[in-house]
Design an enzyme around this catalytic site. Structure first.
Site, PDB file in Angstrom:
ATOM      1  N   THR A 183       9.365  -7.842 -12.627  1.00 11.93           N
ATOM      2  CA  THR A 183       8.853  -9.216 -12.745  1.00 11.93           C
ATOM      3  C   THR A 183       7.691  -9.443 -11.787  1.00 11.93           C
ATOM      4  OG1 THR A 183      11.041  -9.973 -13.368  1.00 11.93           O
ATOM      5  CG2 THR A 183       9.525 -11.656 -12.548  1.00 11.93           C
ATOM      6  N   ALA A 230       0.828  -1.205   0.000  1.00  4.31           N
ATOM      7  CA  ALA A 230       0.000   0.000   0.000  1.00  4.31           C
ATOM      8  C   ALA A 230       0.862   1.254   0.000  1.00  4.31           C
ATOM      9  CB  ALA A 230      -0.909  -0.008   1.226  1.00  4.31           C
ATOM     10  N   SER A 267      -3.804  -3.773   0.199  1.00  4.57           N
ATOM     11  CA  SER A 267      -2.570  -4.509   0.482  1.00  4.57           C
ATOM     12  C   SER A 267      -2.930  -5.888   1.045  1.00  4.57           C
ATOM     13  CB  SER A 267      -1.770  -3.704   1.519  1.00  4.57           C
ATOM     14  OG  SER A 267      -0.525  -4.290   1.763  1.00  4.57           O
ATOM     15  N   CYS A 273       4.793   1.209  12.192  1.00  2.28           N
ATOM     16  CA  CYS A 273       5.819   1.986  11.506  1.00  2.28           C
ATOM     17  C   CYS A 273       6.377   3.057  12.440  1.00  2.28           C
ATOM     18  CB  CYS A 273       5.232   2.673  10.280  1.00  2.28           C
ATOM     19  SG  CYS A 273       3.693   1.980   9.703  1.00  2.28           S
ATOM     20  N   GLN A 320      -7.721  -0.763   5.194  1.00  2.00           N
ATOM     21  CA  GLN A 320      -8.422  -1.327   6.363  1.00  2.00           C
ATOM     22  C   GLN A 320      -9.891  -1.628   6.053  1.00  2.00           C
ATOM     23  OE1 GLN A 320      -6.766  -2.222   9.012  1.00  2.00           O
ATOM     24  NE2 GLN A 320      -4.857  -1.094   8.741  1.00  2.00           N
ATOM     25  N   HIS A 338      -1.502  -8.219   2.827  1.00  2.00           N
ATOM     26  CA  HIS A 338      -1.194  -8.733   4.174  1.00  2.00           C
ATOM     27  C   HIS A 338      -2.148  -8.212   5.245  1.00  2.00           C
ATOM     28  CE1 HIS A 338       1.093  -5.339   6.197  1.00  2.00           C
ATOM     29  NE2 HIS A 338       1.156  -4.924   4.956  1.00  2.00           N
TER      30      HIS A 338
HETATM   31  N1  7TS Z   1      -2.505   2.422   4.672  1.00  2.00           N
HETATM   32  C1  7TS Z   1      -3.118   2.093   5.825  1.00  2.00           C
HETATM   33  C2  7TS Z   1      -4.484   2.627   6.129  1.00  2.00           C
HETATM   34  C3  7TS Z   1      -2.482   1.223   6.715  1.00  2.00           C
HETATM   35  O1  7TS Z   1      -3.125   0.861   7.841  1.00  2.00           O
HETATM   36  C4  7TS Z   1      -1.191   0.739   6.423  1.00  2.00           C
HETATM   37  C5  7TS Z   1      -0.437  -0.112   7.406  1.00  2.00           C
HETATM   38  C6  7TS Z   1      -0.609   1.087   5.195  1.00  2.00           C
HETATM   39  C7  7TS Z   1      -1.287   1.960   4.358  1.00  2.00           C
HETATM   40  C8  7TS Z   1       0.724   0.548   4.755  1.00  2.00           C
HETATM   41  O2  7TS Z   1       0.556  -0.742   4.249  1.00  2.00           O
HETATM   42  P1  7TS Z   1       1.767  -1.563   3.575  1.00  2.00           P
HETATM   43  O3  7TS Z   1       1.117  -2.521   2.655  1.00  2.00           O
HETATM   44  O4  7TS Z   1       2.628  -0.596   2.877  1.00  2.00           O
HETATM   45  O5  7TS Z   1       2.454  -2.253   4.684  1.00  2.00           O
HETATM   46  N2  7TS Z   1      -0.814   0.156   8.729  1.00  2.00           N
HETATM   47  C9  7TS Z   1      -0.170  -0.244   9.850  1.00  2.00           C
HETATM   48  C10 7TS Z   1      -0.681  -0.070  11.137  1.00  2.00           C
HETATM   49  O6  7TS Z   1      -1.769   0.418  11.431  1.00  2.00           O
HETATM   50  N3  7TS Z   1       0.197  -0.578  12.014  1.00  2.00           N
HETATM   51  O7  7TS Z   1       1.236  -1.070  11.321  1.00  2.00           O
HETATM   52  C11 7TS Z   1       1.030  -0.860   9.976  1.00  2.00           C
END
Ligand code: 7TS
Length: 396
Positions: free
Chosen positions: A239, A71, A201, A326, A181, A203
Site C-alpha cells: 500500500t 535508501a 531518501s 547505523c 547525500q 529524510h
Molecule cells: N546511503 C547513504 C549515502 C546514506 O548516507 C545513508 C544513511 C543511507 C544510504 C541509508 O538511508 P536510509 O534511507 O535507508 O536511512 N546515512 C547515515 C549516516 O551517514 N549516518 O546515519 C545514517
C-alpha cells in the site's frame, strides 16, 4: 543551547512538508487502490507529488521513479535484482562497488559474494575520492553492475559519476549511484549523464522518514523484491505511503529551490566552522572543500578519541557523529579514514559535522567554542597525545 549538526544521518522535517502531509493522516486516509472517494481524494495529490519528484531529478516521463521505504531498500533491491537478472542465469559474474559505500551497499555486496559473485571493492585516493583508473582497469565483459555513490556521507566527497557512467556505457555495464547525500546539495539531473539506477531518501532532505525511491531508466526495470500487488506497476508491491510520498514531493521541491539560495549560506557557515577548528594545532580535514558537498566536514583532532569528543559535545547539547549512525554503537574507526589508509591514531579521531539550511551562525559560534574547549580538555588527559613525538604534531 541545542545544536543539531548530524544532518547527514537525518534532517528535521521542514514545517512546510509537515503541513503538506497533515491532511493524509486523519482526513484523506483512503487506500489509493480502493474504488471510493476516500481513495480518489489521494489521486491528485499523489500525482502532483510524483511530478515534483520527477522534476527534482529531471527524470523524463518515460523512465520510472519507484517509491520504496528508504535508501537501504533501494540499494538492496538493485544489488539483489542484478543477481536474479544477470548473474544467477550465468550471463555475468562480477560487480564493482566503492569501498566507502553506505553499509546497505557494502553488506549487500558481501551477501552476493557469499553466493559466489565476484566483487571488486574500488579503493579511494588520499583525498577520499574513488579511484576511477582502478575501475577502468578492472571492469570486465562479465561485470554486471558498478555501484558508486554520488556523494559520500562521511566526508561529503563528490565522486566523478559522469566519468564512471561513461566507462560503464563503453563496457555495456549497468550503473547505479546512491544519491542520498546529493539531493538538495547540488543539482541532480539523471539526463545529464549515463545512469541506470539512482537511489534517494526523503529524510535526508527535510522530508519524512520511511520513504525513499529508486530511479530506473526505461528498459532497465529490475525484478521486484516484493511481490503481491499492482502498486508501482507491480515493481514494488505494498500500500502506498501517501503522506510519505506527498511529503517527499514537497521536500524535493524545496530542496531544489534551496540549491541556489540557501546552500551558498550553508557552505559559508561550514567553511567558517572548519576554518575556526583548523586553527587548532594537529587538526586535519581530508577532502578538499571544492570536491565536497557544501554542508559536511569530517575533521580529525590528533590525540582526541572521536567518541570522547561526541560525549563532550553531547553534554553541551551539540549533536555530531563519528561515522554512520547505523554503526555508531561499535567503537570502530571511521570507515573512510581507514580506506584512505590514515594512521591508526588518526582513524579514531574523526568527527563529522553536517549542517543544514536551518543551521544558524549563533549555533556555529557556540559549536566552535565548545569544540575548542573539548579538544583542549581531552588532549590534556590523553596519554597518547602527551607522549606523541613532536615530529607528529604541528609543534616546532
Ligand atoms: N546511503 C547513504 C549515502 C546514506 O548516507 C545513508 C544513511 C543511507 C544510504 C541509508 O538511508 P536510509 O534511507 O535507508 O536511512 N546515512 C547515515 C549516516 O551517514 N549516518 O546515519 C545514517
Amino acid at each position: 543551547m541545542r545544536v543539531y549538526l548530524d544532518n547527514n544521518a537525518t534532517t528535521m522535517v521542514d514545517p512546510q512538508v509537515k503541513t503538506a502531509m497533515d491532511p493524509f493522516f486523519c482526513e484523506k486516509y483512503g487506500n489509493p487502490n480502493s474504488l471510493h472517494d476516500f481513495a480518489r481524494d489521494t489521486h491528485e495529490p499523489l500525482k502532483t507529488a510524483m511530478e515534483k519528484i520527477y522534476a527534482g531529478i529531471h527524470a523524463p516521463k518515460s523512465d520510472s521513479v519507484i517509491i520504496t521505504s528508504c535508501a537501504t531498500e533501494s540499494n538492496n533491491w538493485v544489488l539483489k535484482s542484478i543477481y536474479f537478472d544477470y548473474i544467477m542465469n550465468g550471463r555475468k559474474d562480477h560487480i564493482m562497488v566503492s569501498e566507502v559505500e553506505h553499509p546497505s551497499v557494502i553488506a549487500g555486496a558481501k551477501f552476493l559474494e557469499s553466493l559466489g559473485v565476484k566483487v571488486t571493492y574500488l579503493p579511494i585516493n588520499s583525498e577520499g575520492i574513488v579511484d576511477v583508473k582502478y575501475l577502468r582497469d578492472n571492469i570486465t565483459p562479465k561485470t554486471a553492475l558498478v555501484s558508486v555513490m554520488w556523494a559520500n556521507n562521511e566526508t561529503g566527497a563528490i565522486f566523478p559519476v559522469e566519468e564512471i557512467g561513461e566507462i560503464c556505457k563503453e563496457h555495456g555495464v549497468l550503473f547505479h549511484t546512491d544519491a542520498v547525500q546529493a539531493i538538495g546539495k547540488f543539482r541532480v539531473d539523471v539526463q545529464s549523464f549515463n545512469v541506470d539506477y539512482l537511489t534517494f531518501s526523503a529524510h535526508k532532505f527535510h522530508g519524512p522518514k520511511g520513504v525513499g525511491a529508486l530511479y530506473v531508466k526505461k528498459g532497465k526495470e529490475p525484478t521486484p523484491l516484493f511481490h503481491g500487488g499492482s502498486q508501482m506497476g507491480g515493481l514494488r508491491s505494498g500500500t502506498l505511503n501517501v503522506p510519505g510520498i506527498v511529503g517527499m514531493g514537497k521536500a524535493m521541491e524545496l530542496a531544489d529551490d534551496c540549491i541556489d539560495f540557501e546552500m551558498p549560506d550553508v557552505r559559508e557557515l561550514r567553511d567558517y566552522l572548519e576554518d575556526s577548528l583548523l586553527e587548532l594545532k594537529d587538526t586535519f580535514v581530508v577532502t578538499p572543500r571544492e570536491k565536497r558537498t557544501p554542508n559536511t566536514t569530517l575533521i580529525s583532532f590528533r590525540g582526541v578519541e572521536g567518541e570522547a569528543m561526541l560525549w563532550d559535545l553531547n553534554r553541551a547539547g551539540i549533536a555530531a557523529s563519528t561515522g554512520s549512525a547505523c554503526a555508531s554503537e561499535d567503537l570502530e574507526s571511521n570507515p573512510v579514514m581507514e580506506a584512505i589508509g590514515a594512521a591508526e591514531d588518526l582513524a579514531h579521531t574523526a568527527v563529522r559535522f553536517s549542517l543544514s539550511r536551518f543551521t544558524t551562525k549563533e549555533e556555529i559560534d557556540y559549536t566552535i567554542d565548545v569544540t575548542k574547549k573539548a579538544v583542549e580538555r581531552l588532549r590534556s588527559i590523553s596519554s597518547s597525545y602527551a607522549y606523541m613525538p613532536k615530529s607528529q604534531t604541528n609543534e616546532a
